[in-house]
Design a protein around this motif. Sequence first.
Motif, short mmCIF file in Angstrom:
data_model
loop_
_atom_site.label_atom_id
_atom_site.label_comp_id
_atom_site.label_asym_id
_atom_site.label_seq_id
_atom_site.Cartn_x
_atom_site.Cartn_y
_atom_site.Cartn_z
N LEU A 249 16.23 32.13 26.21
CA LEU A 249 14.95 32.78 26.52
C LEU A 249 15.15 34.03 27.37
CD1 LEU A 249 12.88 29.62 27.56
CD2 LEU A 249 12.75 30.87 25.40
N THR A 250 16.08 33.98 28.33
CA THR A 250 16.20 35.08 29.29
C THR A 250 17.29 36.10 28.93
OG1 THR A 250 17.86 33.91 30.61
CG2 THR A 250 15.55 33.51 31.19
N GLY A 251 18.41 35.64 28.40
CA GLY A 251 19.58 36.50 28.21
C GLY A 251 20.15 36.97 29.54
N ALA A 252 19.78 36.30 30.64
CA ALA A 252 20.17 36.79 31.98
C ALA A 252 21.66 36.67 32.22
CB ALA A 252 19.40 36.03 33.06
N VAL A 253 22.27 35.59 31.75
CA VAL A 253 23.71 35.42 31.98
C VAL A 253 24.47 36.48 31.17
CG1 VAL A 253 25.67 33.85 31.73
CG2 VAL A 253 23.48 32.98 32.54
N ALA A 254 24.02 36.72 29.95
CA ALA A 254 24.68 37.76 29.13
C ALA A 254 24.60 39.12 29.83
CB ALA A 254 24.02 37.82 27.75
N ARG A 255 23.44 39.40 30.43
CA ARG A 255 23.29 40.69 31.14
C ARG A 255 24.23 40.75 32.33
NH1 ARG A 255 17.97 42.48 30.39
NH2 ARG A 255 18.32 44.12 31.93
N ALA A 256 24.35 39.63 33.04
CA ALA A 256 25.24 39.61 34.20
C ALA A 256 26.70 39.77 33.76
CB ALA A 256 25.05 38.31 34.99
N VAL A 257 27.08 39.10 32.68
CA VAL A 257 28.46 39.21 32.18
C VAL A 257 28.77 40.67 31.86
CG1 VAL A 257 29.96 38.65 30.22
CG2 VAL A 257 28.58 36.85 31.29
N ALA A 258 27.86 41.35 31.15
CA ALA A 258 28.08 42.75 30.77
C ALA A 258 28.11 43.64 32.01
CB ALA A 258 26.99 43.20 29.81
N PHE A 259 27.23 43.35 32.96
CA PHE A 259 27.17 44.16 34.19
C PHE A 259 28.49 44.08 34.96
CE2 PHE A 259 26.24 44.40 38.77
CZ PHE A 259 25.63 45.64 38.85
N PHE A 260 29.01 42.85 35.15
CA PHE A 260 30.24 42.70 35.93
C PHE A 260 31.46 43.18 35.15
CE2 PHE A 260 27.37 40.11 38.44
CZ PHE A 260 27.75 40.48 39.74
N ALA A 261 31.37 43.17 33.83
CA ALA A 261 32.50 43.70 33.05
C ALA A 261 32.73 45.18 33.39
CB ALA A 261 32.22 43.55 31.55
N GLY A 262 31.66 45.87 33.79
CA GLY A 262 31.77 47.29 34.14
C GLY A 262 31.90 47.54 35.63
N LEU A 263 32.16 46.50 36.41
CA LEU A 263 32.20 46.64 37.88
C LEU A 263 33.54 46.09 38.38
CD1 LEU A 263 30.06 47.51 40.03
CD2 LEU A 263 29.51 45.09 40.30
N PRO A 264 34.55 46.97 38.51
CA PRO A 264 35.91 46.48 38.81
C PRO A 264 36.00 45.61 40.06
CG PRO A 264 35.96 48.80 38.19
CD PRO A 264 34.52 48.42 38.29
N ALA A 265 35.20 45.89 41.09
CA ALA A 265 35.34 45.11 42.33
C ALA A 265 34.35 43.95 42.40
CB ALA A 265 35.15 46.02 43.53
N GLY A 266 33.68 43.64 41.28
CA GLY A 266 32.74 42.53 41.27
C GLY A 266 33.26 41.39 40.40
N ARG A 267 32.90 40.17 40.75
CA ARG A 267 33.24 39.01 39.92
C ARG A 267 31.99 38.15 39.79
NH1 ARG A 267 36.84 41.83 39.69
NH2 ARG A 267 39.07 41.50 39.99
N PHE A 268 31.86 37.52 38.63
CA PHE A 268 30.70 36.67 38.38
C PHE A 268 31.21 35.31 37.94
CE2 PHE A 268 27.33 35.47 35.10
CZ PHE A 268 26.44 34.99 36.04
N ARG A 269 30.53 34.27 38.31
CA ARG A 269 30.85 32.93 37.84
C ARG A 269 29.56 32.12 37.72
NH1 ARG A 269 34.20 29.47 41.78
NH2 ARG A 269 35.88 30.33 40.53
N PHE A 270 29.56 31.23 36.80
CA PHE A 270 28.42 30.32 36.68
C PHE A 270 28.97 28.97 36.25
CE2 PHE A 270 28.99 32.00 32.43
CZ PHE A 270 28.80 30.91 31.62
N VAL A 271 28.16 27.95 36.45
CA VAL A 271 28.58 26.61 36.02
C VAL A 271 27.39 25.93 35.35
CG1 VAL A 271 28.10 25.56 38.30
CG2 VAL A 271 29.73 24.47 36.74
N THR A 272 27.68 25.14 34.33
CA THR A 272 26.62 24.54 33.54
C THR A 272 27.05 23.18 33.01
OG1 THR A 272 25.12 24.90 31.66
CG2 THR A 272 27.39 25.64 31.37
#
Length: 371
Positions: free
Chosen positions: A182-205
Amino acid sequence: MLTARHIRRPGPGQRKDVERETASPAARWTFRPARVLFEEAALDYEMGRRLWDLFTRREDPPAVETRLIPSHNRVTGLPGGTPAEAYREAKRTLVVGVRRGLDFAPCRPSADYQLPLVTSCPGLCEYCYLQTTLGRRPYVRIYVNIDEILAAAGRLVAAAGGERPVTFEGAAVGDPIPVEPLTGAVARAVAFFAGLPAGRFRFVTKFPSVEGLLALDHGGRTRARITVNTPEVIREHDHGTPGLETRLETVGWLASAGYPVGVMVAPVFVRGEWREDYRTLFERLRSALPPGTDLTVEVVTHRFTAAARRNIRERHPETRLPLGEEDRLLRQGQFGYLKYVYPPGLIAEVREHFAELTRRLLPGAVLEYCV
Ligand code: SF4
């Protein structure tokens, strides 16, 4: 003899249930709310308008109840006579809102900051830590201003100066994957952090609706984790969540898509043949993952607060969770509240066992913490 008279054909209202029975695991576990409440301001955003159109598309009878509310923090009038019924109805309620607080809370030990993509989850696990933190507001909230949320994360990364990566946890106060289609929010976060060398993202499900993530360029900066437990714990204490096989399949898909992945073993109950049960779980994990997977392991032993215990007993009156104080110690948690935990000697035994299981059965994996 079975005749046509005995075959019950689905009526219009039942057709969706039949479709869900035969759907893929990912489609079957995508959240289908009974009602969707829209904060008025959410309709100023593209995601809000898209979801409004989706859920107000009229069917006869309407599949989902919808209404406008002034604030996503003030939801009243949900059905349910007993606390258990009210809890279940809240977990069938989706609230679409605008996230206003963009000062992210710390998130030790898994990350530097929480990244608020969702609050709560449709699952009904008896031991869920959200029993304490969400109190009387367990309904599922999603946020339409994802760009503003990600921009705030970007500012924190920039402020840190790049000396070390800054990590954000997308599942600190809920599970974002059942609502991801419904949201695509995780996909957006994945793409955002892919372009941010000093950022890391993690999620658990615990859920398998990760299809939209598999083809993304993640740049190796997102770690996708799955929560697992023994089949007996899942059967006894998790409700409204997929079984172990589906979870193992999901982490296998993510690993095959090249994501760094992780397993969170939680909560660990020290009872019965726990050493053997978790050894079997690790053997199944080893078989589910492709060779060379970049893998982390996190282990959380069972703990509870007095407030959580009250809520659990109201909402899951039949629970067989161990909630006695005899074999526990009272300890202060990171947000100041007191929780009942296993004594240090027992936690040390658990830590030693999982260190050995990781070394022997998942060589190359990193045991990040065992608390
Ligand atoms: S899946 Fe996770 S967040 Fe959802 S109810 Fe279960 S423990 Fe809580």
